[in-house]
Write an enzyme that holds these catalytic residues in place. Structure first.
Site, short mmCIF file in Angstrom:
data_model
loop_
_atom_site.label_atom_id
_atom_site.label_comp_id
_atom_site.label_asym_id
_atom_site.label_seq_id
_atom_site.Cartn_x
_atom_site.Cartn_y
_atom_site.Cartn_z
N THR A 1 15.70 14.09 -7.94
CA THR A 1 16.48 15.17 -8.89
C THR A 1 15.61 16.27 -9.58
O THR A 1 16.04 17.36 -9.77
CB THR A 1 17.50 14.23 -10.07
N GLU B 1 -5.23 -20.32 -13.04
CA GLU B 1 -5.48 -18.73 -13.07
C GLU B 1 -6.91 -18.69 -12.62
O GLU B 1 -7.04 -17.53 -11.82
CB GLU B 1 -5.31 -18.21 -14.41
#
Length: 621
Positions: free
Chosen positions: A214, A432
């Protein structure tokens, strides 16, 4: 007279007429009564017997008269009089009393012209007003009526209202180059017609959400200096049959009256889905198909040489009706994809001009952390970084603010209320660090940017952020296997150091399984099953329906696929375990730091790796 002024004039005339009739009714019913005095019927009989009434007007429901001033002599013309009224009751002696009192009286019909008109005109006007109000809310209406409800809901931007230019749209250089020809055509249509050629009737902007379709269309209008008609495809779809088609006609009529101009339809897929799909599924919608048919007819009927350029945007081109995409309607498709690293740097520079930056900011480093971000995502990132700096009452936005904003967007908000107990925190740290170690060991153009055991988002108890050194468009089989190993690094680390599994690896297992299955069924990377695609997209019903997944293989083949997928995941897990066993000291030191500080940044991770890496090993293949 302009169309909008006509609509406004008709709309105002209706309400002025309604207000006028209400005013007359109020004047007749209330202002007249304000000049007279209401008295009880008993008092009226008493004054009648006392001969203090000069004249009367007798109606069906009320009696009005002129009362002589009390104690005044009867009746010179100069004696002031006073008017009164009272409600009439069933009194059979009234006429005899009037005769005996010698009062002048006459019988009248109480209904006046104004009251008669108001009794049926005003209710009709009120009903029409209410009906029109609800029809306007529903989006319905008919052209040519007093209420312009069926008119197109188009927001028109004229030249002075459009400030967007191509310089405001970054990261889509190929699309801008394609649309530059449209700008030249709008400025000088005759130049393009001199050899007999014509501009395409329609250009379809295709790309993922947030890539600036747009914005780019508005920039074309701004560069050309022409009116910009913007409407969303869903605004054509109405509850009442025929109204959507009327809006399409009205939109093109307005565009023809203001040519040269740009007519932009956003979310075209809401209007232009394949015909017949809903009928087969049992949810037919004649209104949508009529609206699409009208759009096709208008596309065939308008002349692009007059200076009208039709632009449309969609992120679902696969569901559009083939009649829309044929030559002579939407002749060109302009791809507006997510920006590459260079494009992300340009987009960041555009948005960073609006905020106060620290001298240390490097847009290229930030772009390397935002692989896969669209233009809208990057605009949001810059805004989030500015808000983060504002919350800590800083004078400028730093790299730390951008890192925090990226984590906020990718991993979610910090869950400070979710406090992990020491054992859970230790398990998350091992998990982790397992991801981080395997990722560092393989390298392959990626750097571990940050490791944290701070809960974020809906379910993440910790996270590891990796930063690619460059954008990649092709991935080898070896690299995919390494990605699976990185995903399995968390589970492997838990088993190696803690001796048991937990639910923390659920998301990793899901991603690893999907990636391994894609290697086998889509990419043909199985030595046993061969270079065959088993996961295909097909379009049944003579290509008139959206594509669906087809699994047209035997049960034996399905079992083979399952075995291959499991083999890939198992080998990746084994390779991750080997790396963790070899560099277990790296994980142990990293876990100790995470338990204390909860976060390790890129520099801390690099120093930790250099401390434990064997001199002769650069990368584990």
């Amino acid at each position: 007279m302009p169309e909008k002024l006509k609509e406004k004039k008709n709309f105002n005339l209706l309400y002025l007429l309604l207000i006028f009739w209400v005013f007359l009714l109020v004047q007749d019913l209330f202002l007249t009564q304000a000049k007279t005095e209401a008295i009880p019927y008993s008092q009226f009989i008493e004054k009648l017997d006392q001969k203090k009434i000069e004249s009367l007007t007798v109606g069906q429901e009320r009696i009005e008269g002129t009362l002589l001033v009390p104690d005044a002599p009867k009746p010179p013309a100069t004696v002031p009089v006073k008017k009164f009224w009272t409600l009439r009751t069933e009194d059979p002696t009234l006429v005899d009393r009037l005769t005996r009192a010698q009062v002048k009286f006459e019988a009248v019909r109480e209904s006046t012209f104004v009251r008669s008109m108001a009794s049926w005109v005003i209710p009709i006007l009120v009903m029409v007003t209410i009906w029109s109000f609800f029809m306007a809310k529903a989006g319905g209406g008919m052209r040519g009526q007093m209420f312009p409800i069926g008119k197109s809901k188009v927001r028109v931007y004229v030249e002075k209202d459009i400030e967007t230019r191509f310089k405001d749209v970054a990261g889509v250089d190929e699309a801008k180059a394609e649309l530059q020809e449209v700008v030249s055509f709008l400025k000088d249509p005759a130049h393009y017609n001199r050899l007999g050629g014509r501009m395409p009737k329609g250009l379809l902007l295709v790309g993922p959400p947030g890539t600036g379709k747009t914005l780019l269309a508005r920039a074309v209008a701004g560069e050309a200096g022409v009116p910009f008609f913007l409407i969303n495809g869903s605004e054509f779809v109405e509850l009442f049959v025929g109204l959507g088609a009327a809006r399409v006609r009205d939109l093109f009529e307005q565009a023809r009256s203001q040519a040269p101009c740009i007519l932009f339809i956003d979310e075209l897929d809401a209007l232009g889905k394949m015909r017949g799909v809903s009928a087969i599924s049992g949810a037919a919608n004649d209104e949508k198909e009529q609206t699409l048919n009208q759009l096709l007819a208008e596309l065939d009927g308008f002349d692009p040489s007059k200076g009208i350029v039709l632009l449309a945007a969609t992120n679902r081109p696969e569901v559009l009706d083939p009649a829309l995409l044929r030559s002579g309607r939407f002749d060109r498709q302009v791809l507006i994809d997510k920006p590459d690293r260079k494009g992300r740097v340009e987009i960041l520079n555009v948005h960073m001009k609006k905020i106060q930056l620290a001298a240390e900011i490097n847009a290229d480093e930030i772009a390397s952390l935002t692989t896969g971000f669209s233009g809208a995502d990057l605009a949001n990132l810059v805004n989030e970084a500015a808000l983060t700096a504002t919350r800590r009452k800083a004078d400028s936005v730093t790299n730390g603010d951008f890192t925090e904003a990226i984590e906020r967007i990718v991993a979610g908000l910090e869950r400070k209320s979710r406090i992990l107990n020491p054992e859970e925190k230790r398990r998350v740290a091992f998990h982790e660090m397992g991801h981080a170690l395997v990722a560092i060991a393989f390298g392959e153009g990626e750097t571990v940017h940050k490791v944290s055991v701070i809960p974020r988002g809906m379910g993440a108890l910790g996270y590891t952020i990796r930063r690619p050194s460059e954008d990649r468009y092709l991935v080898s089989r070896k690299e995919l296997e390494h990605k699976v190993s990185v995903l399995m690094g968390g589970r492997s680390s838990e088993l190696f150091f803690l001796g048991e599994m937990s639910t923390g690896a659920a998301d990793d297992l899901d991603k690893a399984t999907d990636l391994a299955r894609a290697m086998v069924t889509r990419f043909g990377m199985s030595d046993t099953l061969g270079m065959i695609t088993y996961d295909r997209e097909v379009s049944p019903f003579l290509t008139q329906l959206p594509t669906v997944r087809a699994f047209d293989y035997s049960e034996e083949t399905a079992q083979g696929i399952d075995r291959e997928v499991r083999g890939i995941v198992d080998r990746a897990f084994s390779k991750a375990t080997q790396i963790i066993h070899r560099y277990k000291g790296f994980i142990e030191d990293g876990v100790a730091e995470l338990i204390i500080h909860e976060t390790l940044n890129e520099e801390q991770i690099r120093q930790l790796w250099l401390k434990h890496r064997e001199d002769e090993v650069q990368m584990i293949a």
